[in-house]
Design a protein around this motif. Sequence first.
Motif, short mmCIF file in Angstrom:
data_model
loop_
_atom_site.label_atom_id
_atom_site.label_comp_id
_atom_site.label_asym_id
_atom_site.label_seq_id
_atom_site.Cartn_x
_atom_site.Cartn_y
_atom_site.Cartn_z
N THR A 143 43.84 49.87 50.30
CA THR A 143 42.73 50.37 50.94
C THR A 143 41.92 51.43 50.12
O THR A 143 42.46 52.20 49.46
CB THR A 143 42.92 51.04 51.99
OG1 THR A 143 43.65 52.18 52.26
CG2 THR A 143 43.45 50.00 53.36
N VAL A 144 40.52 51.63 50.20
CA VAL A 144 39.89 52.16 49.33
C VAL A 144 38.65 53.13 50.43
O VAL A 144 38.05 52.34 51.15
CB VAL A 144 38.83 51.63 48.13
CG1 VAL A 144 37.66 52.61 47.45
CG2 VAL A 144 39.73 50.90 47.35
N GLY A 145 39.08 54.36 50.65
CA GLY A 145 38.07 54.93 51.51
C GLY A 145 36.75 55.29 50.96
O GLY A 145 36.58 55.64 49.62
N VAL A 146 35.64 54.96 51.64
CA VAL A 146 34.21 55.40 51.13
C VAL A 146 33.71 56.36 52.38
O VAL A 146 33.96 56.33 53.60
CB VAL A 146 33.54 54.16 51.13
CG1 VAL A 146 33.90 53.24 50.21
CG2 VAL A 146 33.48 53.39 52.55
N ARG A 147 32.82 57.15 51.74
CA ARG A 147 32.12 58.16 52.75
C ARG A 147 30.72 58.26 52.41
O ARG A 147 30.03 58.43 53.16
CB ARG A 147 32.66 59.61 52.50
CG ARG A 147 32.26 60.73 53.11
CD ARG A 147 33.02 62.07 53.17
NE ARG A 147 32.43 63.14 53.90
CZ ARG A 147 32.27 63.27 54.91
NH1 ARG A 147 32.67 62.60 55.92
NH2 ARG A 147 31.53 64.37 55.49
N GLY A 148 30.24 57.98 51.19
CA GLY A 148 28.83 58.13 50.89
C GLY A 148 28.27 59.69 51.34
O GLY A 148 28.87 60.68 50.75
N LEU A 149 27.43 59.64 51.88
CA LEU A 149 26.91 61.05 52.39
C LEU A 149 27.33 61.60 53.68
O LEU A 149 26.85 62.57 54.21
CB LEU A 149 24.96 61.13 52.60
CG LEU A 149 24.46 60.55 51.05
CD1 LEU A 149 22.93 60.32 51.56
CD2 LEU A 149 24.47 61.68 50.11
N GLY A 150 28.16 61.17 54.06
CA GLY A 150 28.86 61.24 55.33
C GLY A 150 28.61 60.59 56.52
O GLY A 150 29.10 60.69 57.76
N CYS A 151 27.59 59.79 56.53
CA CYS A 151 27.03 58.69 57.58
C CYS A 151 26.47 57.37 56.93
O CYS A 151 25.92 57.67 55.80
CB CYS A 151 26.11 59.51 58.36
SG CYS A 151 25.21 58.52 59.67
N CYS A 152 26.68 56.47 57.47
CA CYS A 152 26.15 55.26 57.01
C CYS A 152 24.77 55.00 57.27
O CYS A 152 24.29 54.19 56.40
CB CYS A 152 26.80 54.24 57.64
SG CYS A 152 26.23 53.55 59.18
N GLY A 153 24.07 55.88 57.98
CA GLY A 153 22.67 55.91 58.31
C GLY A 153 22.17 55.18 59.65
O GLY A 153 20.98 55.43 59.92
N ALA A 154 23.05 54.36 60.28
CA ALA A 154 22.69 53.58 61.39
C ALA A 154 22.36 54.86 62.48
O ALA A 154 21.43 54.86 62.94
CB ALA A 154 23.91 52.87 61.95
N SER A 155 23.26 55.81 62.68
CA SER A 155 23.04 56.96 63.45
C SER A 155 22.07 56.67 64.69
O SER A 155 21.16 57.07 64.84
CB SER A 155 22.17 58.02 62.67
OG SER A 155 22.21 59.18 63.35
N GLY A 156 22.76 56.00 65.76
CA GLY A 156 22.33 55.82 66.99
C GLY A 156 21.32 54.60 66.73
O GLY A 156 21.24 53.61 66.18
N LEU A 157 19.70 54.94 66.96
CA LEU A 157 18.75 54.06 66.74
C LEU A 157 17.94 54.36 65.51
O LEU A 157 16.81 53.75 65.13
CB LEU A 157 17.81 54.35 67.92
CG LEU A 157 18.35 54.02 69.26
CD1 LEU A 157 17.04 54.34 70.45
CD2 LEU A 157 18.59 52.56 69.27
#
Length: 218
Positions: A143-157
């Motif tokens: 496994t390779v962990g990924v985080r980016g900016l801490g959120c994938c951007g979907a963020s609810g709506l």
Amino acid sequence: AVSPDAEIFVGCVASSIDNAPTHSLQALLIQLGAPVPLAKAACCGALAQHAGDLSHAAVQRERIGRDAPALGALDSGCIGDLRRSGRTVHEACRFILEHWPAHREALPLAETVAVHLPCTHQNVCGDSHAVRELLQRIPELTTVGVRGLGCCGASGLQMLTDAEHARTFAESLLAEIPATVTTLVSTNVGCRTHLRKVARAAGRQLSVIHPLELLKFK
């Protein structure tokens, strides 16, 4: 033991565009000798909650599982809202780990996968360790962990109401995944949907699935 009146919660988004995790969970529970029926597809209230319609969200939560005090749920985005209904709600990865018989082993999977831990699984469910523990049970899996900016951007709506901003978050996360990795796992259906869309738009061949879809018993 599994409660005799337990059901698997099937959310509105998952039932329409991403039901493979539900089928995987059902198959695993049958193999473990603990079959659990599906509840009727419904909305947990999260979408209304994100839109600011708190009263409608409360009504939707109350409708869910009135005859099933115990629910199993695959989507970390739904679990917090389901638990507000006062019912017992089991997150699927943790549930499988807790009911894993000593004599059963997972089939090996010689593959490297990227692991995304959704904000809801970390901050609402409070048990993102379950995903790691589950994947560690699969022999030969890396496994390779990924985080980016801490959120994938979907963020609810947000992936719908501010798609451009949401896309930048997803791109940052996807940039951390080595080009040789072709599978990304995430427990949130909104995150999976968003990341699939952004990956596809970038021309990247990436399968975005729920962690349980990787697990098969011998």
